[in-house]
Motif scaffolding. Structure first.
Motif, PDB file in Angstrom:
ATOM      1  N   ARG A  60       0.818  -1.218   0.000  1.00 44.29           N
ATOM      2  CA  ARG A  60       0.000   0.000   0.000  1.00 44.29           C
ATOM      3  C   ARG A  60       0.851   1.266   0.000  1.00 44.29           C
ATOM      4  O   ARG A  60       0.424   2.308  -0.481  1.00 44.29           O
ATOM      5  CB  ARG A  60      -0.947   0.029   1.230  1.00 44.29           C
ATOM      6  N   ILE A  61       2.038   1.194   0.612  1.00 45.44           N
ATOM      7  CA  ILE A  61       2.870   2.391   0.747  1.00 45.44           C
ATOM      8  C   ILE A  61       4.334   2.049   0.474  1.00 45.44           C
ATOM      9  O   ILE A  61       4.848   1.073   1.020  1.00 45.44           O
ATOM     10  CB  ILE A  61       2.752   3.005   2.169  1.00 45.44           C
TER      11      ILE A  61
ATOM     12  N   TYR B  54       7.855   3.956   0.973  1.00 48.58           N
ATOM     13  CA  TYR B  54       8.374   5.120   1.709  1.00 48.58           C
ATOM     14  C   TYR B  54       9.887   5.076   1.560  1.00 48.58           C
ATOM     15  O   TYR B  54      10.522   4.106   1.995  1.00 48.58           O
ATOM     16  CB  TYR B  54       7.928   4.935   3.156  1.00 48.58           C
TER      17      TYR B  54
ATOM     18  N   GLU C 168       0.357   8.987  -6.154  1.00 44.18           N
ATOM     19  CA  GLU C 168      -0.943   8.373  -5.831  1.00 44.18           C
ATOM     20  C   GLU C 168      -1.293   7.333  -6.883  1.00 44.18           C
ATOM     21  O   GLU C 168      -1.070   7.559  -8.073  1.00 44.18           O
ATOM     22  CB  GLU C 168      -2.029   9.433  -5.798  1.00 44.18           C
TER      23      GLU C 168
ATOM     24  N   GLY D  65      -5.452   3.342  -4.509  1.00 45.03           N
ATOM     25  CA  GLY D  65      -5.356   4.016  -3.215  1.00 45.03           C
ATOM     26  C   GLY D  65      -4.001   3.880  -2.536  1.00 45.03           C
ATOM     27  O   GLY D  65      -3.805   4.397  -1.441  1.00 45.03           O
ATOM     28  N   SER D  66      -3.070   3.171  -3.173  1.00 41.94           N
ATOM     29  CA  SER D  66      -1.723   3.100  -2.600  1.00 41.94           C
ATOM     30  C   SER D  66      -0.994   4.433  -2.791  1.00 41.94           C
ATOM     31  O   SER D  66      -1.389   5.249  -3.633  1.00 41.94           O
ATOM     32  CB  SER D  66      -0.934   1.972  -3.278  1.00 41.94           C
ATOM     33  N   HIS D  67       0.043   4.627  -2.000  1.00 44.08           N
ATOM     34  CA  HIS D  67       0.859   5.849  -2.067  1.00 44.08           C
ATOM     35  C   HIS D  67       2.340   5.509  -2.108  1.00 44.08           C
ATOM     36  O   HIS D  67       2.759   4.526  -1.488  1.00 44.08           O
ATOM     37  CB  HIS D  67       0.657   6.719  -0.816  1.00 44.08           C
TER      38      HIS D  67
ATOM     39  N   ILE E 211       5.739   7.784  -1.017  1.00 43.99           N
ATOM     40  CA  ILE E 211       6.149   9.059  -0.434  1.00 43.99           C
ATOM     41  C   ILE E 211       7.670   9.040  -0.382  1.00 43.99           C
ATOM     42  O   ILE E 211       8.278   8.198   0.268  1.00 43.99           O
ATOM     43  CB  ILE E 211       5.418   9.319   0.903  1.00 43.99           C
TER      44      ILE E 211
ATOM     45  N   THR F 282      10.997   1.557   2.933  1.00 44.28           N
ATOM     46  CA  THR F 282      10.078   0.586   3.525  1.00 44.28           C
ATOM     47  C   THR F 282       8.914   0.386   2.570  1.00 44.28           C
ATOM     48  O   THR F 282       8.402   1.350   2.009  1.00 44.28           O
ATOM     49  CB  THR F 282       9.540   1.084   4.885  1.00 44.28           C
TER      50      THR F 282
ATOM     51  N   HIS G 126       5.221  -0.991   2.884  1.00 37.61           N
ATOM     52  CA  HIS G 126       4.228  -1.505   3.826  1.00 37.61           C
ATOM     53  C   HIS G 126       3.054  -2.088   3.051  1.00 37.61           C
ATOM     54  O   HIS G 126       2.512  -1.423   2.177  1.00 37.61           O
ATOM     55  CB  HIS G 126       3.576  -0.515   4.771  1.00 37.61           C
ATOM     56  N   GLY G 127       2.653  -3.254   3.479  1.00 35.69           N
ATOM     57  CA  GLY G 127       1.489  -3.877   2.874  1.00 35.69           C
ATOM     58  C   GLY G 127       0.424  -4.183   3.906  1.00 35.69           C
ATOM     59  O   GLY G 127       0.575  -3.865   5.092  1.00 35.69           O
ATOM     60  N   THR G 128      -0.630  -4.822   3.445  1.00 41.15           N
ATOM     61  CA  THR G 128      -1.782  -5.117   4.312  1.00 41.15           C
ATOM     62  C   THR G 128      -1.475  -6.200   5.347  1.00 41.15           C
ATOM     63  O   THR G 128      -2.222  -6.364   6.298  1.00 41.15           O
ATOM     64  CB  THR G 128      -2.961  -5.591   3.452  1.00 41.15           C
TER      65      THR G 128
ATOM     66  N   ARG H 101       5.473  -5.604   6.472  1.00 43.23           N
ATOM     67  CA  ARG H 101       6.315  -4.633   5.765  1.00 43.23           C
ATOM     68  C   ARG H 101       7.709  -5.207   5.528  1.00 43.23           C
ATOM     69  O   ARG H 101       8.146  -6.127   6.227  1.00 43.23           O
ATOM     70  CB  ARG H 101       6.431  -3.318   6.536  1.00 43.23           C
TER      71      ARG H 101
END
Lengths: 327, 327
Positions: free
Chosen positions: B147-148, B150, B216, B220-222, B224, B238, B240-242, B245
C-alpha cells in the motif's frame, strides 16, 4: 515549595490506565475520576486508589478537591468537555487530537484566556527525556540547520482492533490520531509551514486510511510525513540538517533511542535511556511546574501552537475531503 | 552455450571504475574503451587490461569487436551518445538518469526499435541479489498487498564534493541522480502512479537541492519519496502492505540487508547476503542473458518503463520549475 496539584480524570478511555500508571510512578495525585458509567468509574478508581468517584463530568469538574482535569474522551467530545472544565475554573490537560478542527481549538483557547486557567494539549512525547535530548542536540547545532523532517506513523489498526478510528462520528482516521505525532515533531523542529500538501486514501466511511504530506517552509526546508492505519510502517523519524542527522528509532514518539550522525555517516552520539512506565508522567510534571510558576500556557506546547497545528490538519482534511459529520 | 558479449565503455566517468571492477569480478569481457582524452583512455585501459583503446566515441562504436556499449557520460550527453551507439548497430546499457527528459528517452527508444538493438537503463539495483529477494517476498504475498512505498535518498553532495550535481548544464540536481532510485523502486513495486506531486527547493543556479514527492495510485496506494543533495538522510526504504512490511536498510539501493515484519512487528525474515564488489555486475549478466535470448528489452527494466519514469520526472520538474538549458 511548589504546590502538588490534584488531578481529576474526565473519561477513562483507552489511554487512561497507562496515564494513571505513569502518574503513580511519578507520585502524582489522582484525586477524582468520572466516566460515563459509575461501575466503570468505580473499577478505575479501585484500580488506581482514587478517592473521589463522580457520577458525571459536571460533578467532577465542580469537585473542590480537583485542581486540574485530564480529559481522555474521544475527540468528538473534546470541545464540549474542555469548555466544561474551563468554565468550572479548572486547569486542563487534554488528550490528542486536541479537537476535531481549529475552530473548536480556538473556542477553547478563548475560554481559557477568559477564565485565566492553564490549558495544554497532552503531547506527552515532547516531554520525554529522549525528546528533550533530541532538542538539546538540535539547539547545540550538532546537525547544523535542520532542512528535512522525515517521519512515518503508520500503525495497523483495522476496525477489529480500533473501531473508534474507523468511525467518522468519533473523528476517526489516521491523520488526527496518528498523523498528529509526526506533524507535531515537524512543527516543533521547523516551525509553521508556509504551505502544506496532503493526499489521502479514504475508507468507505470517509475517514483517511492513508495520508501523505509535504510541508514547505520559507527557508526552503521540507517535512515529508506519512500516516496510515491500514499498514504497519517503520514509525521512525529523521531530522536531517546541513551538518548531520538525528535518526529516532521505531516508535519515535515514545521513549526510544536515537543516534546522531555527521554527513559522512559517522556516529556522533547514541542516546538511550530507560524510563519507568511509558513516560506520560513527564508532561504532567511539566504542567505542574507551569501552573506553579503562574504560566497560562506551556512554553514547549503552547495553545497557539496547538491551534496552528489544528489549522494545518484542517488544511490537509480540506485537500483530502475528510469532513466529520459533527463539525 | 550462450555467447560472451564484448563490452565497450563509452566515457569513464565517476562510476566507470566501479563498474569495470565489478565486471572483472564476474568475468565479463571489457573489450574497448574511449574517453574524451586519450591519456585518460589509456590509463583506464591499463588499469583494467582493456585491449582496444579509442581516440573518440565514433571509432569505439564502430569497433567490430564491440557488441554492447556501456555509456557513463554525464546525462546531458546521453541522448547524443545513445543514438551514436544505436546507429552503429550496437546494444546499449546506459547509466542513470537515462536522459534529461522523456522526449530524449523516446528518441532513443524509437532508434533502438528501428535498429533492432537491445537497450537498457543501468538500474543495477533491480538486479542485486537482495532486491531479487525483496521481490520474491512481495510476489509470495508475505506482506499482503503493498500500500505504501516510503523511501529516502538524501546524500550530502555539495559543490565541493560533486560539482556536476550543482551544474544545470550537466543536468544537475538531486532528483535525476538520487531521486531516480526511490522513484524506480516505487514504480517497480506499485506500478505507474495516476498522479504525482512534487515540491522542491532550488539552488541559486536553478537545480533542485531537495525534492519531496507523493505518488498516488488508482488502488489508493501511495509512494512518499524524499531526495536531497544538501543533507545526509536515512537512505532507507520501507514497503508496507496489508499483512506486513519490508524494511530495507541504509543505502537501500545497494546490496544491503532487509527485514520482513508482520503487522504486529514480529520478524518474519531477515535477509543478508554479502556479495563481491558493489554488485553492478548483475545487471550486465542480465543484459547478456537478455541479448542471448533475443530480447530487445529487459523484462525487469524495460525501455517503456524507463520512458514512463522519465515522464514522471518531467512532471515533477515542471511542477518544481527545474528546467535544463540544453533541453
Amino acid at each position: 515549595m511548589s504546590k502538588e496539584l490534584r488531578w481529576g480524570f474526565l473519561g477513562a478511555g483507552g489511554i487512561a490506565p497507562t496515564v494513571a500508571t505513569d502518574f503513580q510512578i511519578a507520585g502524582l495525585k489522582i484525586q477524582a475520576v468520572a466516566t460515563r458509567d459509575l461501575a466503570r468509574t468505580n473499577a478505575f478508581a479501585d484500580k488506581f486508589g482514587i478517592p473521589n468517584r463522580h457520577e458525571n463530568y459536571a460533578t467532577l469538574v465542580a469537585d473542590p478537591e480537583v485542581d486540574i482535569v485530564y480529559v481522555s474522551t474521544t475527540q468528538n467530545f473534546h470541545e464540549r468537555d474542555a469548555l466544561l472544565v474551563i468554565e468550572a475554573g479548572k486547569h486542563l490537560l487534554m488528550e490528542k487530537p486536541f479537537t476535531l478542527n481549529a475552530k473548536q481549538a480556538i473556542a477553547i483557547q478563548e475560554a481559557a484566556k477568559h477564565k485565566g486557567v492553564f490549558v495544554m494539549e497532552a503531547m506527552w512525547t515532547r516531554f520525554l527525556p529522549t525528546m528533550v535530548e533530541v532538542f538539546k542536540v538540535l539547539s547545540q547545532g550538532d546537525i547544523g540547520k535542520p532542512r528535512i523532517v522525515y517521519g512515518d506513523h503508520s500503525q495497523y489498526l483495522p476496525v477489529t482492533k480500533a473501531p473508534r478510528l474507523s468511525d467518522p462520528e468519533l473523528g476517526g482516521g489516521a491523520l488526527l490520531d496518528l498523523g498528529i505525532y509526526p506533524i507535531s515533531l515537524a512543527v516543533r523542529v521547523l516551525g509553521l509551514p508556509k504551505a502544506v500538501t496532503g493526499k489521502a486514501t479514504l475508507s468507505d466511511r470517509g475517514v483517511d486510511e492513508i495520508t501523505s504530506m509535504i510541508f514547505e517552509y520559507e527557508d526552503g526546508s521540507h517535512a515529508i510525513l506519512e500516516t496510515s492505519m491500514v499498514t504497519a510502517g517503520p514509525v521512525s523519524a529523521t531530522i536531517h540538517g546541513t551538518k548531520g542527522r538525528i535518526e529516532i528509532e521505531r516508535s519515535f514518539y515514545e521513549q526510544v533511542p536515537f543516534t546522531v550522525f555527521d554527513v559522512d555517516n559517522n556516529v556522533l552520539l547514541r542516546y538511550e535511556e530507560k524510563i519507568e512506565g511509558r513516560g506520560m508522567q513527564y508532561q504532567a510534571i511539566h504542567v505542574e511546574e507551569c501552573i506553579n510558576s503562574g504560566f497560562k500556557e506551556s512554553p514547549i506546547m503552547s495553545l497557539s501552537e496547538t491551534v496552528a497545528i489544528m489549522k494545518v490538519m484542517d488544511d490537509i482534511r480540506s485537500q483530502t475531503g475528510v469532513k466529520y459529520p459533527n463539525e
